[in-house]
Design an enzyme around this catalytic site. Structure first.
Site, PDB file in Angstrom:
ATOM      1  N   LYS A  13       0.778  -1.108  -0.040  1.00 27.71           N
ATOM      2  CA  LYS A  13       0.000   0.098   0.043  1.00 27.71           C
ATOM      3  C   LYS A  13       0.607   1.290   0.038  1.00 27.71           C
ATOM      4  O   LYS A  13       0.593   2.094  -0.735  1.00 27.71           O
ATOM      5  CB  LYS A  13      -1.059  -0.141   1.171  1.00 27.71           C
ATOM      6  CG  LYS A  13      -2.044  -1.087   1.434  1.00 27.71           C
ATOM      7  CD  LYS A  13      -2.539  -0.812   2.588  1.00 27.71           C
ATOM      8  CE  LYS A  13      -1.994  -0.762   3.928  1.00 27.71           C
ATOM      9  NZ  LYS A  13      -1.296  -1.686   4.468  1.00 27.71           N
ATOM     10  N   ARG A  88      -8.544   1.482   9.984  1.00 27.12           N
ATOM     11  CA  ARG A  88      -8.324   0.136  10.370  1.00 27.12           C
ATOM     12  C   ARG A  88      -9.144  -0.496  11.286  1.00 27.12           C
ATOM     13  O   ARG A  88      -9.026  -1.828  11.664  1.00 27.12           O
ATOM     14  CB  ARG A  88      -6.740   0.404  11.083  1.00 27.12           C
ATOM     15  CG  ARG A  88      -5.708  -0.150  10.387  1.00 27.12           C
ATOM     16  CD  ARG A  88      -4.499   0.068  11.027  1.00 27.12           C
ATOM     17  NE  ARG A  88      -3.297  -0.393  10.743  1.00 27.12           N
ATOM     18  CZ  ARG A  88      -2.081  -0.155  10.206  1.00 27.12           C
ATOM     19  NH1 ARG A  88      -2.308   1.181   9.589  1.00 27.12           N
ATOM     20  NH2 ARG A  88      -1.190  -0.733  10.053  1.00 27.12           N
ATOM     21  N   ARG A 127      12.364  -5.200   4.297  1.00 28.80           N
ATOM     22  CA  ARG A 127      12.003  -3.839   4.088  1.00 28.80           C
ATOM     23  C   ARG A 127      12.818  -2.723   4.826  1.00 28.80           C
ATOM     24  O   ARG A 127      13.044  -2.895   6.052  1.00 28.80           O
ATOM     25  CB  ARG A 127      10.470  -3.521   4.637  1.00 28.80           C
ATOM     26  CG  ARG A 127       9.524  -2.404   4.307  1.00 28.80           C
ATOM     27  CD  ARG A 127       8.185  -2.828   4.254  1.00 28.80           C
ATOM     28  NE  ARG A 127       7.827  -2.640   5.495  1.00 28.80           N
ATOM     29  CZ  ARG A 127       6.313  -2.622   5.827  1.00 28.80           C
ATOM     30  NH1 ARG A 127       5.443  -2.615   4.703  1.00 28.80           N
ATOM     31  NH2 ARG A 127       5.713  -2.399   7.015  1.00 28.80           N
ATOM     32  N   ARG A 160      12.348  -0.787  10.495  1.00 31.75           N
ATOM     33  CA  ARG A 160      11.430  -0.389  11.617  1.00 31.75           C
ATOM     34  C   ARG A 160      11.477  -1.469  12.692  1.00 31.75           C
ATOM     35  O   ARG A 160      11.327  -2.623  12.453  1.00 31.75           O
ATOM     36  CB  ARG A 160       9.879  -0.102  10.822  1.00 31.75           C
ATOM     37  CG  ARG A 160       9.728   0.890  10.200  1.00 31.75           C
ATOM     38  CD  ARG A 160       8.551   0.977   9.395  1.00 31.75           C
ATOM     39  NE  ARG A 160       7.341   0.383  10.196  1.00 31.75           N
ATOM     40  CZ  ARG A 160       5.912   0.072   9.461  1.00 31.75           C
ATOM     41  NH1 ARG A 160       5.877   0.878   8.361  1.00 31.75           N
ATOM     42  NH2 ARG A 160       5.055  -0.423  10.221  1.00 31.75           N
TER      43      ARG A 160
HETATM   44  P1  AMP Z   1       1.701   1.153   9.096  1.00 27.75           P
HETATM   45  O1  AMP Z   1       2.802   2.157   8.698  1.00 27.75           O
HETATM   46  O2  AMP Z   1       0.315   1.509   8.568  1.00 27.75           O
HETATM   47  O3  AMP Z   1       1.995  -0.173   9.005  1.00 27.75           O
HETATM   48  O4  AMP Z   1       1.511   1.548  10.515  1.00 27.75           O
HETATM   49  C1  AMP Z   1       2.542   1.107  11.726  1.00 27.75           C
HETATM   50  C2  AMP Z   1       1.854   0.892  13.129  1.00 27.75           C
HETATM   51  O5  AMP Z   1       1.211   2.305  13.347  1.00 27.75           O
HETATM   52  C3  AMP Z   1       0.600   0.039  13.230  1.00 27.75           C
HETATM   53  O6  AMP Z   1       1.135  -1.325  13.733  1.00 27.75           O
HETATM   54  C4  AMP Z   1      -0.222   0.650  14.391  1.00 27.75           C
HETATM   55  O7  AMP Z   1       0.437   0.313  15.419  1.00 27.75           O
HETATM   56  C5  AMP Z   1       0.000   2.061  13.934  1.00 27.75           C
HETATM   57  N1  AMP Z   1      -1.322   2.633  13.069  1.00 27.75           N
HETATM   58  C6  AMP Z   1      -0.996   3.072  11.903  1.00 27.75           C
HETATM   59  N2  AMP Z   1      -2.259   3.545  11.563  1.00 27.75           N
HETATM   60  C7  AMP Z   1      -3.197   3.196  12.313  1.00 27.75           C
HETATM   61  C8  AMP Z   1      -4.448   3.248  12.389  1.00 27.75           C
HETATM   62  N3  AMP Z   1      -5.055   3.691  11.325  1.00 27.75           N
HETATM   63  N4  AMP Z   1      -5.137   2.750  13.562  1.00 27.75           N
HETATM   64  C9  AMP Z   1      -4.455   2.437  14.666  1.00 27.75           C
HETATM   65  N5  AMP Z   1      -3.044   2.258  14.611  1.00 27.75           N
HETATM   66  C10 AMP Z   1      -2.325   2.706  13.527  1.00 27.75           C
END
Ligand code: AMP
Length: 220
Positions: A13, A88, A127, A160
């Site tokens: 994504k 989410r 990654r 990360r």
């Molecule tokens: P991502 O980069 O989208 O994989 O997000 C990394 C982490 O940020 C996730 O594993 C969550 O802990 C937090 N996070 C990101 N977006 C959301 C969201 N919409 N709702 C809740 N937690 C989020």
């Protein structure tokens, strides 16, 4: 256009959303990136989010929704928006409907990216991120020209902390239990939902995504 990119972690994504926004001049609103920036800047919000993120759990809805609302209000109403990693949960999806309405927007479609778990785990483990330029590389599939260094900005790439295998498994579980139900939510709302096979090379996924977006645009 207002689009949601939905799909499990590692499905592409971020990469595809960045490409789409560059191609179309739209704004990518990635809640994960906003949270990581808040952590780097050591803001109150960043501190609150930290422990949830490190455990692979979701950050509470009210924090996320407040952050998105603030962003959307500060953007011109006619700017194209691509949501990546948001919503989410069902409460986030409902809140988004409200915030879009409040700010004079409406959702055009959901692009659902899919791939098997074993592919996701392998991709996530390889990654590497460039925090400033926002570019994402993969040591297996899409390495930078010089190991550990961003081609664009020359900055050091980072792995990360939530991309570790134990956390990745937790994130996949959270996706299945909290985020996948959004597929039914949008289907029930008769939102256009386009499925994109994310288990292909980047260029093939990108072509499918662009073709889907062209179709959506041609319908006006
Ligand atoms: P991502 O980069 O989208 O994989 O997000 C990394 C982490 O940020 C996730 O594993 C969550 O802990 C937090 N996070 C990101 N977006 C959301 C969201 N919409 N709702 C809740 N937690 C989020």
């Amino acid at each position: 256009m207002v689009l949601i990119l939905l799909g499990p972690p590692g499905v592409g994504k971020g990469t595809q959303g960045a490409f789409l926004c560059e191609e179309k001049g739209w704004t990518r609103l990635a809640t994960g990136d906003l949270l990581r920036a808040a952590r780097r800047d050591e803001t109150e919000l960043g501190k609150k989010a930290q422990e949830f993120m490190d455990a692979g759990d979701l950050v509470p809805d009210e924090i996320i929704v407040g952050m998105v609302r603030e962003r959307l209000r500060s953007m011109p109403a006619d700017a194209g928006v691509v949501f990546d990693g948001f919503p989410r949960t069902l409460p986030q999806a409902r809140a988004l409907d409200g915030v879009l309405e409040e700010t004079g927007r409406s959702l055009d479609a959901v692009l659902l990216f899919e791939a098997p778990d074993e592919v996701l785990v392998k991709r996530i483990s390889g990654r590497r991120h460039a925090p400033k330029s926002g570019r994402v590389y993969n040591v297996h599939f899409d390495p930078p020209a010089q190991e550990g260094v961003c081609d664009e900005s020359g900055e050091a790439l980072v792995h990360r902390s939530d991309d570790r295998p134990e956390t990745v498994r937790r994130r996949l579980e959270v996706y299945r239990s909290s985020t996948a139900p959004l597929i039914d939510y949008y289907e029930a709302a008769s939102t256009e939902l386009v499925r994109i096979d994310g288990d292909r090379d980047m260029a093939a996924v990108r072509d499918s995504m662009l073709a889907a977006v062209e179709t959506l645009e041609s319908r006006g």
